[in-house]
Design a protein around this motif. Structure first.
Motif, mmCIF file in Angstrom:
data_model
loop_
_atom_site.group_PDB
_atom_site.id
_atom_site.type_symbol
_atom_site.label_atom_id
_atom_site.label_comp_id
_atom_site.label_asym_id
_atom_site.label_seq_id
_atom_site.Cartn_x
_atom_site.Cartn_y
_atom_site.Cartn_z
ATOM 1 N N ILE A 104 -5.616 -20.498 -51.128
ATOM 2 C CA ILE A 104 -5.668 -20.455 -49.657
ATOM 3 C C ILE A 104 -5.436 -21.845 -49.069
ATOM 4 O O ILE A 104 -4.668 -22.005 -48.110
ATOM 5 C CB ILE A 104 -7.019 -19.888 -49.189
ATOM 6 C CG1 ILE A 104 -7.143 -18.410 -49.595
ATOM 7 C CG2 ILE A 104 -7.163 -20.027 -47.673
ATOM 8 C CD1 ILE A 104 -8.475 -17.785 -49.248
ATOM 9 N N PHE A 107 -1.826 -22.748 -49.492
ATOM 10 C CA PHE A 107 -0.988 -21.934 -48.621
ATOM 11 C C PHE A 107 -1.007 -22.482 -47.198
ATOM 12 O O PHE A 107 0.036 -22.615 -46.545
ATOM 13 C CB PHE A 107 -1.493 -20.483 -48.631
ATOM 14 C CG PHE A 107 -0.460 -19.479 -48.229
ATOM 15 C CD1 PHE A 107 0.421 -18.947 -49.154
ATOM 16 C CD2 PHE A 107 -0.370 -19.053 -46.912
ATOM 17 C CE1 PHE A 107 1.376 -18.017 -48.788
ATOM 18 C CE2 PHE A 107 0.576 -18.115 -46.530
ATOM 19 C CZ PHE A 107 1.459 -17.602 -47.469
ATOM 20 N N ALA A 147 1.449 -21.471 -54.668
ATOM 21 C CA ALA A 147 1.281 -21.334 -53.221
ATOM 22 C C ALA A 147 2.195 -22.286 -52.464
ATOM 23 O O ALA A 147 2.850 -21.902 -51.483
ATOM 24 C CB ALA A 147 -0.183 -21.577 -52.837
ATOM 25 N N THR A 151 5.478 -21.009 -50.016
ATOM 26 C CA THR A 151 5.640 -21.387 -48.609
ATOM 27 C C THR A 151 6.955 -22.112 -48.406
ATOM 28 O O THR A 151 7.627 -21.950 -47.382
ATOM 29 C CB THR A 151 4.486 -22.288 -48.137
ATOM 30 O OG1 THR A 151 4.422 -23.472 -48.953
ATOM 31 C CG2 THR A 151 3.156 -21.567 -48.216
ATOM 32 N N ILE A 180 5.450 -13.976 -44.941
ATOM 33 C CA ILE A 180 4.044 -13.978 -45.385
ATOM 34 C C ILE A 180 3.763 -12.749 -46.248
ATOM 35 O O ILE A 180 3.102 -12.837 -47.286
ATOM 36 C CB ILE A 180 3.098 -14.018 -44.167
ATOM 37 C CG1 ILE A 180 3.213 -15.372 -43.458
ATOM 38 C CG2 ILE A 180 1.656 -13.772 -44.597
ATOM 39 C CD1 ILE A 180 2.432 -15.464 -42.162
ATOM 40 N N ILE A 184 2.648 -13.479 -50.276
ATOM 41 C CA ILE A 184 1.298 -13.228 -50.803
ATOM 42 C C ILE A 184 1.319 -12.629 -52.213
ATOM 43 O O ILE A 184 0.667 -13.161 -53.124
ATOM 44 C CB ILE A 184 0.478 -12.352 -49.828
ATOM 45 C CG1 ILE A 184 0.135 -13.170 -48.584
ATOM 46 C CG2 ILE A 184 -0.798 -11.839 -50.490
ATOM 47 C CD1 ILE A 184 -0.546 -12.367 -47.487
#
Length: 451
Positions: A104, A107, A147, A151, A180, A184
């Motif tokens: 997280i 990200f 991550a 992105t 997104i 994920i």
């Protein structure tokens, strides 16, 4: 057939100039573009115009997005905001869910920082956490890299997806939202799940390291001297928030269709959701939130802004070179040749876009150049085969991440930061990138069935 031969020879030449002769990538792209243009039979007098058009069209819309994005990222980093984001999430999730916390944090940070910057920023934090929790560095490092990489490939305002979306005429807000959704599962599969697989094949790489590989000065922050988590996260994500709000508004108010000549509220929302305007507003906010609000002087803030521009100057030039190369291929008829070849092909144009990006990524190393060039090649297919520009942009983004190897700077950064051998890096990093690429393609194909 001849345009494809020239293209293959051009890519081989570009590879030779960059890898063997160590020529600057921007210079190599421009030289190759000129030679490829001659090989495609273009009028010598029009080659310079094609190169200028390619550079102008590419940088015209992207210079502010990239430049201001780098400035925002640097201000957040220099204020300790990025450290606060990572540390808060780690404390919140606890040691048992460290991988999720790292994913997280990476990200969020990855949405406003370039991959290389994010890696430099997070590596010492992740290493410190791994050392404290007595877990292997790679146990947290692979989810972090997955991550950051996802992105970089799918989410505007990152350079590659923004450039590809702009080139294809895709709505950047929609690319962000669907990106997104694609990113994920890519992060889950290539991060925590792939960590378990790679640990079985490379057990020596998963030992608990007691020292950090050398990679330059590491900034230390006292948590009480850093911005709050909410303010740091808001500053990092503000451009994405503006673009997402514009897309949601367009979907609710106009069924997802953009108004040709917006007025009133439509015009205001459209302006705020424009990547350039969103970046300008977000940078002004960052100057206050990470600068004046933290007691910094304008001299300190200006130094951070200058350093940010210096760090992306060559990236902008490489992107410009990729735009020039792409324009030469279009003007020289390669795009038309691809269109003619694929008109009666049963291969999905989305798979084609992904495959072209994969080939270019393997050949050139740069995800951005691979994405930009692939966008130029598949552009003629867009109208004739009625392909969604958003889905094509995401498919190309997925392809541009595949099979990172020795001609990619990210390969060597991962190797050095995690103190791996070339064999280990190929088996861990190269496969990780390829997993993201394949899962990304599958997600795009699934979304394309419903969108």
């Amino acid at each position: 057939m001849m345009p494809f031969v020239v293209l293959i020879l051009g890519i081989a030449l570009l590879l030779f100039l960059i890898i063997k002769l160590k020529l600057n990538t921007f210079v190599a792209l421009i030289v190759t573009a000129i030679l490829v243009a001659l090989g495609l039979g273009m009028n010598p007098a029009s080659i310079a115009d094609a190169i200028k058009l390619g550079i102008g069209n590419t940088l015209g819309e992207l210079a502010i997005v990239f430049g201001f994005g780098a400035m925002i990222g640097r201000l957040v980093s220099d204020s300790g905001g990025s450290y606060r984001i990572a540390k808060t999430l780690i404390d919140k999730f606890g040691k048992k869910r460290l991988q999720l916390a790292i994913v997280i944090a990476s990200f969020i940070i990855g949405m406003s920082l370039f991959f290389e910057v994010g890696l430099v920023l997070l590596t010492p934090i992740v290493f410190a956490v791994a050392l404290e929790a007595d877990v292997p560095f790679l146990y947290l490092g692979i989810p972090m890299a997955a991550a950051l990489s996802a992105t970089q490939g799918f989410l505007p305002p990152q350079p590659a997806p923004t450039a590809v979306a702009t080139a294809l005429g895709a709505n950047i807000g929609q690319v962000l939202l669907f990106g997104i959704i694609v990113a994920i599962p890519c992060v889950i599969v290539a991060g925590p799940l792939y960590t378990k697989v790679s640990r079985k094949f490379f057990p020596d790489a998963f030992v608990v390291k007691k020292s950090l590989p050398a990679f330059g000065e590491v900034k230390q922050y006292d948590l009480k001297d850093t911005p709050s988590f909410g303010l740091a996260a808001l500053t990092s994500l503000l451009p994405a928030i503006f673009m997402a709000l514009n897309t949601v508004y367009q979907m609710v108010a106009h069924g997802g269709k953009e108004v040709a000549k917006p007025h009133g509220l439509d015009a205001i929302i459209s302006m705020l959701g424009n990547p350039m305007i969103a970046m300008v507003i977000a940078l002004i906010f960052a100057i206050w939130s990470m600068g004046f609000h933290r007691g910094k002087t304008m001299k300190d803030i200006s130094l951070s802004l200058s350093d940010a521009i210096k760090s992306i100057a060559m990236l902008l030039m490489v992107i410009a070179g990729g735009g020039a190369f792409k324009q030469v291929l279009i003007a020289g008829g390669v795009g038309d040749a691809v269109k003619t070849m694929m008109m009666h092909s049963s291969l999905s144009p989305i798979i084609l876009g992904w495959l072209v990006a994969v080939i270019l990524r393997v050949s050139l190393g740069s995800a951005t150049v691979a994405g930009m060039t692939a966008a130029g090649l598949v552009m003629p297919l867009m109208s004739s085969l009625h392909v969604s520009p958003v889905m094509m942009a995401l498919a190309i983004g997925a392809g541009s991440l595949a099979a990172s190897h020795v001609n990619d700077a990210g390969f060597w950064m991962f190797k050095e930061y995690f103190d791996l051998s070339v064999k280990e890096t190929l088996g861990i990093w190269t496969v990780l990138e390829t997993v993201i690429s394949i899962v990304g393609l599958l997600m795009v194909l699934i979304l394309n069935m419903f969108v």
